[in-house]
Design a protein around this motif. Structure first.
Motif, PDB file in Angstrom:
ATOM      1  N   LEU A  87       0.827  -1.203   0.000  1.00  0.00           N
ATOM      2  CA  LEU A  87       0.000   0.000   0.000  1.00  0.00           C
ATOM      3  C   LEU A  87       0.864   1.257   0.000  1.00  0.00           C
ATOM      4  O   LEU A  87       0.590   2.210  -0.735  1.00  0.00           O
ATOM      5  N   LEU A  88       1.927   1.266   0.794  1.00  0.00           N
ATOM      6  CA  LEU A  88       2.823   2.420   0.816  1.00  0.00           C
ATOM      7  C   LEU A  88       3.512   2.618  -0.530  1.00  0.00           C
ATOM      8  O   LEU A  88       3.662   3.755  -0.998  1.00  0.00           O
ATOM      9  N   GLN A  89       3.927   1.528  -1.173  1.00  0.00           N
ATOM     10  CA  GLN A  89       4.535   1.633  -2.502  1.00  0.00           C
ATOM     11  C   GLN A  89       3.539   2.204  -3.496  1.00  0.00           C
ATOM     12  O   GLN A  89       3.883   3.049  -4.319  1.00  0.00           O
ATOM     13  N   TRP A  90       2.309   1.725  -3.449  1.00  0.00           N
ATOM     14  CA  TRP A  90       1.288   2.194  -4.383  1.00  0.00           C
ATOM     15  C   TRP A  90       1.001   3.669  -4.167  1.00  0.00           C
ATOM     16  O   TRP A  90       0.902   4.442  -5.116  1.00  0.00           O
ATOM     17  N   LEU A  91       0.879   4.076  -2.895  1.00  0.00           N
ATOM     18  CA  LEU A  91       0.612   5.485  -2.600  1.00  0.00           C
ATOM     19  C   LEU A  91       1.784   6.367  -3.014  1.00  0.00           C
ATOM     20  O   LEU A  91       1.591   7.471  -3.522  1.00  0.00           O
ATOM     21  N   ALA A  93       3.957   5.723  -5.463  1.00  0.00           N
ATOM     22  CA  ALA A  93       3.946   5.806  -6.931  1.00  0.00           C
ATOM     23  C   ALA A  93       2.840   6.732  -7.405  1.00  0.00           C
ATOM     24  O   ALA A  93       3.034   7.520  -8.342  1.00  0.00           O
ATOM     25  N   ARG A  94       1.693   6.684  -6.741  1.00  0.00           N
ATOM     26  CA  ARG A  94       0.576   7.536  -7.137  1.00  0.00           C
ATOM     27  C   ARG A  94       0.901   9.009  -6.877  1.00  0.00           C
ATOM     28  O   ARG A  94       0.589   9.874  -7.695  1.00  0.00           O
ATOM     29  N   GLU A  97       3.220  10.221  -9.561  1.00  0.00           N
ATOM     30  CA  GLU A  97       2.495  10.482 -10.809  1.00  0.00           C
ATOM     31  C   GLU A  97       1.755  11.819 -10.727  1.00  0.00           C
ATOM     32  O   GLU A  97       1.754  12.592 -11.686  1.00  0.00           O
ATOM     33  N   GLN A  98       1.120  12.070  -9.590  1.00  0.00           N
ATOM     34  CA  GLN A  98       0.388  13.331  -9.436  1.00  0.00           C
ATOM     35  C   GLN A  98       1.345  14.518  -9.456  1.00  0.00           C
ATOM     36  O   GLN A  98       1.039  15.557 -10.027  1.00  0.00           O
ATOM     37  N   ARG A  99       2.507  14.354  -8.842  1.00  0.00           N
ATOM     38  CA  ARG A  99       3.498  15.433  -8.842  1.00  0.00           C
ATOM     39  C   ARG A  99       3.983  15.710 -10.270  1.00  0.00           C
ATOM     40  O   ARG A  99       4.119  16.862 -10.673  1.00  0.00           O
ATOM     41  N   GLN A 100       4.227  14.673 -11.042  1.00  0.00           N
ATOM     42  CA  GLN A 100       4.649  14.854 -12.435  1.00  0.00           C
ATOM     43  C   GLN A 100       3.558  15.536 -13.253  1.00  0.00           C
ATOM     44  O   GLN A 100       3.837  16.417 -14.064  1.00  0.00           O
ATOM     45  N   ARG A 101       2.317  15.112 -13.056  1.00  0.00           N
ATOM     46  CA  ARG A 101       1.207  15.727 -13.779  1.00  0.00           C
ATOM     47  C   ARG A 101       1.078  17.204 -13.423  1.00  0.00           C
ATOM     48  O   ARG A 101       0.859  18.046 -14.283  1.00  0.00           O
ATOM     49  N   GLN A 102       1.250  17.508 -12.149  1.00  0.00           N
ATOM     50  CA  GLN A 102       1.148  18.906 -11.707  1.00  0.00           C
ATOM     51  C   GLN A 102       2.278  19.731 -12.319  1.00  0.00           C
ATOM     52  O   GLN A 102       2.054  20.861 -12.764  1.00  0.00           O
ATOM     53  N   GLN A 103       3.479  19.182 -12.402  1.00  0.00           N
ATOM     54  CA  GLN A 103       4.594  19.894 -13.003  1.00  0.00           C
ATOM     55  C   GLN A 103       4.365  20.122 -14.496  1.00  0.00           C
ATOM     56  O   GLN A 103       4.727  21.166 -15.035  1.00  0.00           O
TER      57      GLN A 103
END
Length: 121
Positions: A87-91, A93-94, A97-103
């Motif tokens: 769960l920690l790995q998934w969170l 990674a998620r 991904e959100q940080r990259q999308r925001q950038q």
């Protein structure tokens, strides 16, 4: 008229193992799928607890129950730790991904400068 290199036809069990069970067992015990392994361990622990077949028979006082407690508790603890790690790995990674999308979107955002408003004199 079988030659020395000719194999006998596979049995139904061999075909079922090769087609279904071998890939399933392979994915359950694969380190890349910790959730499947955790579910398998939880199911094994549950069925071991309710099964009449034990390492130490239950009719031996206390010792018969201790092996059930050790296996079930060990299986549950291992599964919880594995699921928590997954769960920690998934969170993580998620959130990456959100940080990259925001950038990506920040590159296209218009630049807004703060303008000093004149005082109402």
């Amino acid at each position: 008229s079988r030659g020395p290199n000719r194999r006998p036809p596979p049995s139904l069990l061999t075909g079922a193992w090769n087609a279904v069970l071998a890939p399933l067992v392979g994915t359950v015990f694969d380190n890349e799928h910790p959730v499947r392994m955790a579910v398998f361990i939880l199911l094994f622990s549950f069925f071991y607890a309710v099964s009449p077949i034990d390492l130490i028979p239950d009719f031996i006082p206390f010792l018969g129950w201790i092996d059930d407690l050790v296996i079930v508790n060990g299986g549950v603890l291992w599964a919880v730790r594995t699921l928590a790690g997954a769960l920690l790995q998934w969170l993580s990674a998620r959130s990456d991904e959100q940080r990259q999308r925001q950038q990506q979107w920040q590159r296209y955002a218009p630049v807004v400068e703060e303008v000093d408003e004149p005082d109402g004199e």
